[in-house]
Design a protein around this motif. Structure first.
Motif, PDB file in Angstrom:
ATOM      1  N   ASP A  57      -0.303  -5.290   2.301  1.00  0.00           N
ATOM      2  CA  ASP A  57      -0.641  -4.871   0.941  1.00  0.00           C
ATOM      3  C   ASP A  57      -2.115  -4.490   0.930  1.00  0.00           C
ATOM      4  O   ASP A  57      -2.991  -5.323   0.695  1.00  0.00           O
ATOM      5  CB  ASP A  57      -0.361  -6.000  -0.053  1.00  0.00           C
ATOM      6  CG  ASP A  57      -0.553  -5.586  -1.500  1.00  0.00           C
ATOM      7  OD1 ASP A  57      -1.203  -4.543  -1.737  1.00  0.00           O
ATOM      8  OD2 ASP A  57      -0.067  -6.298  -2.395  1.00  0.00           O
ATOM      9  N   GLY A  58      -2.387  -3.227   1.213  1.00  0.00           N
ATOM     10  CA  GLY A  58      -3.765  -2.775   1.335  1.00  0.00           C
ATOM     11  C   GLY A  58      -4.566  -2.927   0.062  1.00  0.00           C
ATOM     12  O   GLY A  58      -5.748  -3.291   0.098  1.00  0.00           O
ATOM     13  N   ALA A  59      -3.939  -2.655  -1.065  1.00  0.00           N
ATOM     14  CA  ALA A  59      -4.656  -2.756  -2.340  1.00  0.00           C
ATOM     15  C   ALA A  59      -5.111  -4.185  -2.592  1.00  0.00           C
ATOM     16  O   ALA A  59      -6.252  -4.431  -3.014  1.00  0.00           O
ATOM     17  CB  ALA A  59      -3.769  -2.266  -3.474  1.00  0.00           C
ATOM     18  N   ALA A  60      -4.243  -5.149  -2.340  1.00  0.00           N
ATOM     19  CA  ALA A  60      -4.598  -6.548  -2.553  1.00  0.00           C
ATOM     20  C   ALA A  60      -5.627  -7.012  -1.526  1.00  0.00           C
ATOM     21  O   ALA A  60      -6.543  -7.783  -1.850  1.00  0.00           O
ATOM     22  CB  ALA A  60      -3.351  -7.420  -2.477  1.00  0.00           C
ATOM     23  N   LEU A  61      -5.491  -6.558  -0.281  1.00  0.00           N
ATOM     24  CA  LEU A  61      -6.415  -6.967   0.766  1.00  0.00           C
ATOM     25  C   LEU A  61      -7.833  -6.475   0.481  1.00  0.00           C
ATOM     26  O   LEU A  61      -8.806  -7.217   0.658  1.00  0.00           O
ATOM     27  CB  LEU A  61      -5.921  -6.429   2.104  1.00  0.00           C
ATOM     28  CG  LEU A  61      -6.634  -6.881   3.383  1.00  0.00           C
ATOM     29  CD1 LEU A  61      -5.676  -6.787   4.558  1.00  0.00           C
ATOM     30  CD2 LEU A  61      -7.881  -6.061   3.676  1.00  0.00           C
ATOM     31  N   LEU A  62      -7.950  -5.242   0.024  1.00  0.00           N
ATOM     32  CA  LEU A  62      -9.263  -4.637  -0.171  1.00  0.00           C
ATOM     33  C   LEU A  62      -9.904  -4.998  -1.501  1.00  0.00           C
ATOM     34  O   LEU A  62     -11.128  -5.160  -1.587  1.00  0.00           O
ATOM     35  CB  LEU A  62      -9.158  -3.109  -0.072  1.00  0.00           C
ATOM     36  CG  LEU A  62      -8.770  -2.533   1.283  1.00  0.00           C
ATOM     37  CD1 LEU A  62      -8.559  -1.030   1.166  1.00  0.00           C
ATOM     38  CD2 LEU A  62      -9.837  -2.844   2.321  1.00  0.00           C
ATOM     39  N   VAL A 137      -1.382   4.674   9.506  1.00  0.00           N
ATOM     40  CA  VAL A 137      -2.514   4.753   8.578  1.00  0.00           C
ATOM     41  C   VAL A 137      -2.064   5.334   7.245  1.00  0.00           C
ATOM     42  O   VAL A 137      -2.445   4.841   6.174  1.00  0.00           O
ATOM     43  CB  VAL A 137      -3.648   5.602   9.184  1.00  0.00           C
ATOM     44  CG1 VAL A 137      -4.653   6.026   8.117  1.00  0.00           C
ATOM     45  CG2 VAL A 137      -4.361   4.827  10.292  1.00  0.00           C
ATOM     46  N   ARG A 138      -1.226   6.351   7.311  1.00  0.00           N
ATOM     47  CA  ARG A 138      -0.723   6.933   6.053  1.00  0.00           C
ATOM     48  C   ARG A 138       0.184   5.937   5.325  1.00  0.00           C
ATOM     49  O   ARG A 138       0.120   5.793   4.100  1.00  0.00           O
ATOM     50  CB  ARG A 138       0.045   8.222   6.347  1.00  0.00           C
ATOM     51  CG  ARG A 138      -0.810   9.339   6.923  1.00  0.00           C
ATOM     52  CD  ARG A 138       0.030  10.590   7.130  1.00  0.00           C
ATOM     53  NE  ARG A 138      -0.085  11.104   8.478  1.00  0.00           N
ATOM     54  CZ  ARG A 138       0.715  11.998   9.012  1.00  0.00           C
ATOM     55  NH1 ARG A 138       1.733  12.454   8.314  1.00  0.00           N
ATOM     56  NH2 ARG A 138       0.527  12.443  10.235  1.00  0.00           N
ATOM     57  N   THR A 139       1.022   5.250   6.087  1.00  0.00           N
ATOM     58  CA  THR A 139       1.944   4.286   5.480  1.00  0.00           C
ATOM     59  C   THR A 139       1.204   3.150   4.791  1.00  0.00           C
ATOM     60  O   THR A 139       1.551   2.746   3.669  1.00  0.00           O
ATOM     61  CB  THR A 139       2.877   3.704   6.560  1.00  0.00           C
ATOM     62  OG1 THR A 139       3.651   4.763   7.132  1.00  0.00           O
ATOM     63  CG2 THR A 139       3.824   2.661   5.975  1.00  0.00           C
ATOM     64  N   ILE A 140       0.175   2.627   5.443  1.00  0.00           N
ATOM     65  CA  ILE A 140      -0.543   1.466   4.929  1.00  0.00           C
ATOM     66  C   ILE A 140      -1.662   1.853   3.972  1.00  0.00           C
ATOM     67  O   ILE A 140      -1.927   1.159   2.985  1.00  0.00           O
ATOM     68  CB  ILE A 140      -1.122   0.634   6.099  1.00  0.00           C
ATOM     69  CG1 ILE A 140       0.007   0.152   7.027  1.00  0.00           C
ATOM     70  CG2 ILE A 140      -1.936  -0.535   5.582  1.00  0.00           C
ATOM     71  CD1 ILE A 140       1.064  -0.692   6.340  1.00  0.00           C
ATOM     72  N   GLY A 141      -2.325   2.973   4.253  1.00  0.00           N
ATOM     73  CA  GLY A 141      -3.479   3.363   3.444  1.00  0.00           C
ATOM     74  C   GLY A 141      -3.147   4.078   2.155  1.00  0.00           C
ATOM     75  O   GLY A 141      -3.847   3.902   1.144  1.00  0.00           O
TER      76      GLY A 141
END
Length: 264
Positions: A57-62, A137-141
């Protein structure tokens, strides 16, 4: 009120100058035959990445990007303004080349750092692995980009950037930087394959992200977020058996790859 804001402005300017000083100033010859196109798009492929969107969950991580009025937000903007003066320099030309991570200067930078040819002919297994990581990168970012929807620094600003302005830039969010994610991920993976060359390989990975700030298409905090998310993504990739198998094959392939020398 104005007096109260002055220390904030001074602090933001100091942060910006410090960040600009950290950007590498290349003194070597600028890359030749560099076209200022926006050829940063994906190359056609039938491949898929290793990870699913649920892997991280990139949004939560960042967390969110800096608010525009915050010290970091002001420093981001000040650095964007500062780096416009780099137009026409050798580092600016390198940033144009790095815009296309495949056919431009980025992939060659890793090959030079490794001292080995890296490409679809010399190292097909490794090349495919790097391609699949770019898809990850596209999938996660992308979900994090879409969640925060931060506008790129040149939107609403007419100063020169290193690539042509296109309509997609108005809707493709700035935070985190996908190029920085790719650059840092590739640096980490290649450093694992060639640990003795880690300094140069990570420098090549850093340069890809730095180039996005120099180009004027990302804020510095976008780059930092991209590197953070890339590090988490690479750690997550190491828990994937298919990735582990490909990594082992790529290590053997790179060990026997033809040597490559690049001018200093």
């Amino acid at each position: 009120m104005i007096q109260g804001l002055r220390p904030l402005a001074v602090a933001a300017a100091a942060l910006s100058l410090a960040a600009c000083a950290m950007l590498p100033q290349l003194s070597g010859k600028a890359p030749e035959n560099v076209s200022p196109s926006s050829a940063a798009g994906p190359i056609p492929t039938k491949l898929s990445g290793y990870l699913s969107p649920a892997a991280l969950d990139g949004a939560a991580l960042l967390g969110p990007p800096p608010a525009e009025a915050s010290l970091r937000g002001q420093a981001d903007r000040a650095q964007y303004n500062e780096t416009r003066s780099m137009a026409g320099s050798a580092r600016w030309t390198q940033a144009i080349a790095d815009n296309d991570i495949w056919a431009g200067g980025a992939l060659k930078g890793y090959a030079c750092a490794a001292g080995k040819e890296i490409g679809p002919k010399a190292t097909p297994v490794l090349y495919q692995l790097l391609h699949r990581i770019e898809l990850d990168v596209r999938t996660i970012g992308t979900p994090a980009k879409n969640h925060y929807g931060r506008l790129r620094p040149m939107i609403g600003d007419s100063q020169q950037i290193c690539v042509p302005r296109e309509d997609w830039m108005k809707t493709n969010a700035s935070y985190p930087s996908g190029h920085a994610m790719v650059g840092w991920s590739w640096g980490l993976i290649l450093s694992e394959l060639e640990p003795a060359k880690a300094d140069g390989l990570m420098a090549a990975g850093r340069a890809v992200g730095d180039s996005r700030v120099i180009c004027g298409v990302h804020f510095q905090s976008d780059i930092e977020a991209g590197r953070t998310l890339a590090s988490a993504m690479v750690a997550r990739l190491h828990g994937d058996p298919e990735f582990q198998r490909d990594l082992a094959a790529a290590r053997k392939e790179l060990a026997r790859a033809p040597a490559m020398s690049c001018p200093a």
